[in-house]
Design an enzyme around this catalytic site. Structure first.
Site, PDB file in Angstrom:
ATOM      1  CG  PHE A 244      57.905  -2.945  33.483  1.00  0.00           C
ATOM      2  CD1 PHE A 244      58.486  -1.700  33.659  1.00  0.00           C
ATOM      3  CD2 PHE A 244      57.146  -3.474  34.513  1.00  0.00           C
ATOM      4  CE1 PHE A 244      58.307  -0.993  34.839  1.00  0.00           C
ATOM      5  CE2 PHE A 244      56.964  -2.757  35.694  1.00  0.00           C
ATOM      6  CZ  PHE A 244      57.544  -1.522  35.857  1.00  0.00           C
ATOM      7  CB  THR A 472      54.954   5.833  32.919  1.00  0.00           C
ATOM      8  OG1 THR A 472      53.606   5.906  32.444  1.00  0.00           O
ATOM      9  CG2 THR A 472      55.559   4.528  32.456  1.00  0.00           C
ATOM     10  CB  ILE A 650      62.852  16.416  32.311  1.00  0.00           C
ATOM     11  CG1 ILE A 650      64.192  15.757  31.933  1.00  0.00           C
ATOM     12  CG2 ILE A 650      62.129  15.620  33.399  1.00  0.00           C
ATOM     13  CD1 ILE A 650      64.075  14.399  31.273  1.00  0.00           C
ATOM     14  CG  ASN A 652      56.272  15.572  36.806  1.00  0.00           C
ATOM     15  OD1 ASN A 652      56.943  16.263  37.587  1.00  0.00           O
ATOM     16  ND2 ASN A 652      55.230  14.852  37.192  1.00  0.00           N
ATOM     17  N   PRO A 653      59.981  16.427  36.330  1.00  0.00           N
ATOM     18  CG  PRO A 653      61.389  18.243  36.721  1.00  0.00           C
ATOM     19  CD  PRO A 653      59.989  17.888  36.305  1.00  0.00           C
ATOM     20  CB  THR A 655      56.678  11.153  37.038  1.00  0.00           C
ATOM     21  OG1 THR A 655      56.652  12.236  36.111  1.00  0.00           O
ATOM     22  CG2 THR A 655      55.472  11.216  37.934  1.00  0.00           C
ATOM     23  CD  GLU A 726      61.781   0.686  26.619  1.00  0.00           C
ATOM     24  OE1 GLU A 726      61.868  -0.461  26.193  1.00  0.00           O
ATOM     25  OE2 GLU A 726      61.257   1.620  25.972  1.00  0.00           O
TER      26      GLU A 726
HETATM   27 MO1  MOS Z   1      58.685  -1.610  26.478  1.00  0.00          MO
HETATM   28  S1  MOS Z   1      59.800  -3.272  26.735  1.00  0.00           S
HETATM   29  O1  MOS Z   1      59.096  -0.934  25.083  1.00  0.00           O
HETATM   30  O2  MOS Z   1      57.189  -1.817  27.045  1.00  0.00           O
END
Ligand code: MOS
Length: 759
Positions: A244, A472, A650, A652-653, A655, A726
């Site tokens: 993150f 992710t 998209i 993979n809907p 994930t 994000e």
């Molecule tokens: Mo992100 S805050 O662009 O890892």
């Protein structure tokens, strides 16, 4: 690209690494089994500003099993300062006797066991001379620096003074206006995986196992710090337990652990504590913001002014300048922005999910809501009146912008029609009910990337690239892309990521990796197809002998022509010389040819959605949220969220839904829970643990419905992939605050929203 993204993307697919993760087979940084490792533990500062005058290490060295203790006076000149997230220096560790912030690493103890190292840390005696520290805004001793317009990102070449004067003039004569100040708190990263580092030397070769968002960046940054050749450094991070933004930049610990391992001649593992994670990694800095909006009586904005103040450390001018984004969200004839960095005796902040947009959209989207009540206008209608297909700052067209379809679909599913616009008018028993909304958006970034793909005669393929699995679903999106581009099943594609021995991709930040990695993978797959086709048309034993290679495609494990004639890969692949291996690079439009060489040097140049020459590229979304505020206790609950996003194709809907939902949950957390408390006297962090640092638990998280609005945008990039890491968090804090106002008639302009502020 000749491959249609409709063929590649959109099939819900379970995570290919799911079983490995839930069975413990997935290996995280500190899981790496190494021969005879020693263990490092950190001594951190308990003052926020001052100097170290001496160490008494006798008792620590006497602990059985202690092998080495690194301090500034023994090793301080042996590692160069790492670059901070603003590119400037971030001195934090053992370089000198200087203490810059609470919790700074001031010594590293190495022992045969983790327990001995921990015990020795508690016996290190440090003498310091403390200077009065500055904690944050309002503390004596802050140094406020206005960021030059050229660097505040709003409109680089234009004169912000003239723009501000024009906005002030428009504001002065407008019939309806909002003039309000907002505040957001510091927030600290608490990913499940701690900020670990494991270093192992083999002669001149260093291997670093560390959770990272940028394999090649970590490799070259640590090489520079240690003064060694980057080709002697390998970084490995196959799985990351949450990132993150916290693992985007190299932090000081890595090179020091590498140095400790070199001194000892043994591998070293560092697993810092949860509390240390608050001070040895970066954080989301607190902000203050001033927004002035003016509008005509029918709701058309006549001016937007947005100024921000952001806390940073003494040496770093890190800032997020989120008004670069907010200034281009709505049509307005007059837009002005300003950004100020407020230096205090704090650690250098850094990225956290939508670093710029999360705090700044809280202010803008709260102010828009305030304006809607002054206009007596539905807040969604206010967004419609000011919607635009043209970036109001640059004058460029948005590559695509489905903001209002997102609002319409979210509002429909949510039942927005049932909202009585009058604040405090909706009640259910003891609970006041409020409906709030906010816009979400995020720029679409894409960088250069490389991939290596090999195809076997068995019909199985391998994809290798130094991409990042932060939770992710990157292994899965890459497997999907390669499988569908090669006409294979997803299970027949093996993916290797998270190793700097593999071809480079940019830092997994700014939601770029989906776009960056898929374009490189598709390029490699197209080259695989071309080589198979050319070998086939040249071969007498092929049904395609003499045909045009461009007419052949890969379908269901076979090479095939338009008439449906085909031959299996078991025949086609061996013709290319056995194992077919292809390396390909993708350089996104608008980037210089040098961008790939820079990437190999650990620097990720990016085509950024907010600074392109041809279009402005953003993904858009809309949040609708219901809150319930108890009429007596003022407890705030969020029972229901419906959010819609239009974010290109998209991949993979399955994930994608998790990514959107994770962002929304963090947005609720930002609205109601999270804040790091900084003691104003000592400038030390108070709640450095998961009991006192509030994060939402299951009982706090409501029903969340995600709508994915279809969008086919080929102007953003050839595959129409916009990235979704994000956008889910952006605007969510404002939507909750707006719903709290609707429920109670009380406007809270400071996060997190707390019951006591509603009493
Ligand atoms: Mo992100 S805050 O662009 O890892």
């Amino acid at each position: 690209m000749t491959i249609d993204p409709a063929i590649l993307f959109g099939t819900p697919t379970p995570r290919v690494d799911g079983v490995a993760k839930v069975t413990g087979a997935a290996r995280y940084g500190s899981d790496e089994p190494l021969a005879s490792p020693a263990f490092a533990c950190l001594v951190t500062s308990d003052i926020a500003r001052g100097r170290i005058t001496g160490f008494d290490l006798g008792a620590a060295k006497a602990v059985p099993g202690v092998l080495d203790i690194l301090t500034h006076d023994t090793v301080g000149n042996q590692v160069k300062t790492p670059p901070g997230p603003d590119g400037g220096p971030t001195p934090t560790t053992l370089e000198s006797d200087r203490i810059w912030h609470d919790g700074q690493i001031i010594a590293i103890v190495v022992a045969n066991t983790f327990e001995a190292a921990t015990e020795a840390v508690s016996r290190v005696r440090v003498s310091t001379v403390s200077e009065p520290p500055t904690a944050s805004f309002d503390s004596p001793g802050t140094e406020v620096k206005a960021v030059a317009a050229a660097r505040n990102g709003s409109a680089p070449k234009e004169d912000q003074t003239a723009k501000k004067a024009a906005a002030d003039a428009a504001f002065a004569v407008a019939p309806v206006k909002v003039d309000a100040r907002y505040a957001t708190p510091p927030q600290h990263h608490n990913p499940m995986e701690l900020f670990t580092t494991t270093c192992s030397w083999d002669g001149p070769k260093l291997t670093i196992y560390e959770p990272s968002q940028f394999m090649w960046g970590l490799k070259s940054a640590v090489a520079r710090q240690l003064g060694i050749d980057p080709s002697d450094v390998r970084t490995v991070s196959r799985f990351v337990g949450g990132a993150f933004g916290s693992r985007g930049n190299v932090t000081s610990r890595t090179a020091w652990v590498a140095l400790a391992a070199k001194r000892l001649g043994r591998p070293i593992k560092l697993v810092p504590t949860r509390a240390q994670g608050f001070t040895i990694a970066t954080f989301r800095a607190e902000t203050r913001q001033h927004v002035r909006l003016s509008a005509t009586a029918d709701g058309k904005l006549t001016s937007v002014f947005h100024e921000g103040w952001e806390v940073s450390s003494r040496p770093s001018s890190y800032k997020v300048a989120g008004n670069k984004a907010t200034s281009r969200l709505y049509a307005a004839p007059s837009i002005a922005t300003a950004v100020n960095v407020v230096h205090a005796d704090r650690a250098t902040p850094g990225f956290m999910r939508a670093p710029a947009e999360t705090p700044y959209m809280f202010a803008l989207e709260s102010a828009m809501d305030e304006l809607s009540y002054m206009l007596n206008m539905d807040p969604i209608e206010l967004r419609r009146v000011n919607d635009t297909q043209t970036d109001p700052v640059s004058g460029l067209s948005f590559s695509s912008r489905l903001l209002m379809p997102c609002f319409d679909q979210a509002a429909e599913k949510f039942g927005w029609k049932q909202r009585n616009p009058k604040p405090g008018s909706m009640q259910d028993g003891a609970w006041l009910v409020g409906y709030g909304c906010a816009t979400s958006f995020y720029p679409n970034n894409i960088g250069p990337a490389a991939a290596r793909i090999s195809l076997m005669a068995s019909g199985r393929a391998n994809v290798a690239m130094a991409a990042h699995e932060l939770g992710t679903g990157a292994y899965t999106t890459i497997a999907i892309t390669a499988a569908h581009a090669l006409g294979l099943k997803v299970v027949d594609v093996a993916v290797q990521l998270g190793d700097s021995d593999l071809p480079p991709v940019p830092a997994a930040g700014g939601s770029n990796n989906a776009a960056s990695t898929t374009h490189a993978v598709v390029k490699a797959c197209e080259e695989v197809r071309r080589r198979l086709a050319e070998a086939a048309v040249a071969a007498e034993d092929s049904p395609f002998h003499g045909a045009d290679p461009a007419t052949l495609t890969l379908v269901e494990g076979r090479l095939q022509n338009a008439n449906g004639q085909s031959e299996p890969l078991s025949r086609a692949v061996p013709r290319t010389g056995g194992r077919l291996e292809v390396y390909a690079e993708n350089l996104p439009a608008g980037l210089p040819a040098s961008a790939m060489a820079q990437l190999y040097d650990g620097r990720a140049m990016m085509s950024r959605g907010d600074s392109r020459k041809d279009v402005t590229a953003y993904a858009f979304g809309a949040h609708c949220v219901e809150v319930r505020v108890h009429s007596l206790t003022r407890e705030i609950r969020v029972p229901r969220v419906v959010s819609a996003f239009a974010s290109g194709h998209i991949i993979n809907p399955t994930t994608a839904r998790s990514q959107y939902m994770g962002g929304i949950i963090w947005g609720i957390s930002s609205a109601l829970h999270e804040a790091t408390e900084v003691d104003p006297a000592s400038a030390r962090l108070i709640n450095t643990n998961l009991a006192d640092y509030m994060v939402p638990v299951n009982a706090d998280i409501p029903s969340i419905e995600i709508i994915m609005v279809p969008e086919d945008d080929r102007r953003v990039n050839p595959l129409g992939v916009k990235g979704i890491g994000e956008i889910g968090i952006v605007g969510m804090n404002a939507a909750v605050a707006n719903a709290v106002f609707h429920a109670t008639g009380k406007r809270l302009r400071e996060l997190p929203l707390r019951a006591e502020h509603l009493l």
